[in-house]
Design a protein around this motif. Structure first.
Motif, PDB file in Angstrom:
ATOM      1  N   THR A 131       0.833  -1.195   0.000  1.00 49.07           N
ATOM      2  CA  THR A 131       0.000   0.000   0.000  1.00 49.07           C
ATOM      3  C   THR A 131       0.868   1.245   0.000  1.00 49.07           C
ATOM      4  N   LEU A 132       0.586   2.153  -0.940  1.00 45.98           N
ATOM      5  CA  LEU A 132       1.234   3.453  -0.988  1.00 45.98           C
ATOM      6  C   LEU A 132       0.127   4.492  -1.012  1.00 45.98           C
ATOM      7  N   ILE A 133       0.045   5.280   0.050  1.00 45.36           N
ATOM      8  CA  ILE A 133      -0.976   6.322   0.149  1.00 45.36           C
ATOM      9  C   ILE A 133      -0.279   7.665   0.090  1.00 45.36           C
ATOM     10  N   VAL A 134      -0.677   8.485  -0.860  1.00 47.41           N
ATOM     11  CA  VAL A 134      -0.131   9.826  -0.995  1.00 47.41           C
ATOM     12  C   VAL A 134      -1.300  10.786  -0.854  1.00 47.41           C
ATOM     13  N   ARG A 135      -1.251  11.625   0.172  1.00 52.62           N
ATOM     14  CA  ARG A 135      -2.350  12.548   0.436  1.00 52.62           C
ATOM     15  C   ARG A 135      -2.173  13.855  -0.345  1.00 52.62           C
TER      16      ARG A 135
END
Length: 146
Positions: A131-135
């Motif tokens: 998982t890669l979450i970029v806000r």
């Protein structure tokens, strides 16, 4: 890292929470005198005893990557390795993610890619990352395929 440890870690990349393979890795590391083997065993047994929990905390501190104290990301440990990292401070480099404790990293959250000035050196992110979450928006020129 010795070849057997490297082989076991590569086998864990597709399934980083494989408890059977982690137990084999823990046994191998303990034979080598590597404290991560003890940490994996403590995590696998999940003892609620205060002495076991205190020892686990000691090992996590001992095995933690040398992140910059000022911009130290939030880390979550599990089964002998850091499993998730959240970056909120500007100027954090992902170069430290090549540390052995990040080898089975599964989740990375970045607060604001551009505002934080996050850089990702080639090969810095482990193959276990799920998982890669970029806000924030990622530049169109970004290439995360590696």
């Amino acid at each position: 890292m010795d070849p057997q440890t490297e082989k076991l870690l590569r086998e864990l990349e597709p399934d980083p929470r494989n408890r059977g393979l982690l137990a084999v890795l823990a046994d191998h590391l303990q034979q080598l005198g590597d404290p991560r083997g003890e940490l994996i065993v403590l995590d696998l047994t999940a003892s609620p005893e205060s002495a076991a929990m205190a020892r686990r905390r000691e090992l996590c501190v001992e095995l933690a990557p040398p992140f910059d104290k000022k911009s130290s990301p939030k880390t979550t440990w599990g089964l002998g390795f850091i499993r998730s990292i959240e970056i909120e401070e500007p100027g954090t480099s992902l170069a430290g993610f090549s540390h052995p404790s990040c080898r089975l990293l599964e989740s990375l959250t970045v607060g604001s890619w551009h505002r934080l000035g996050v850089t990702v050196p080639e090969g810095a992110l482990p193959r276990s990352l799920r998982t890669l979450i970029v806000r924030d928006k990622i530049s169109k020129a970004s290439d995360l395929s590696g």
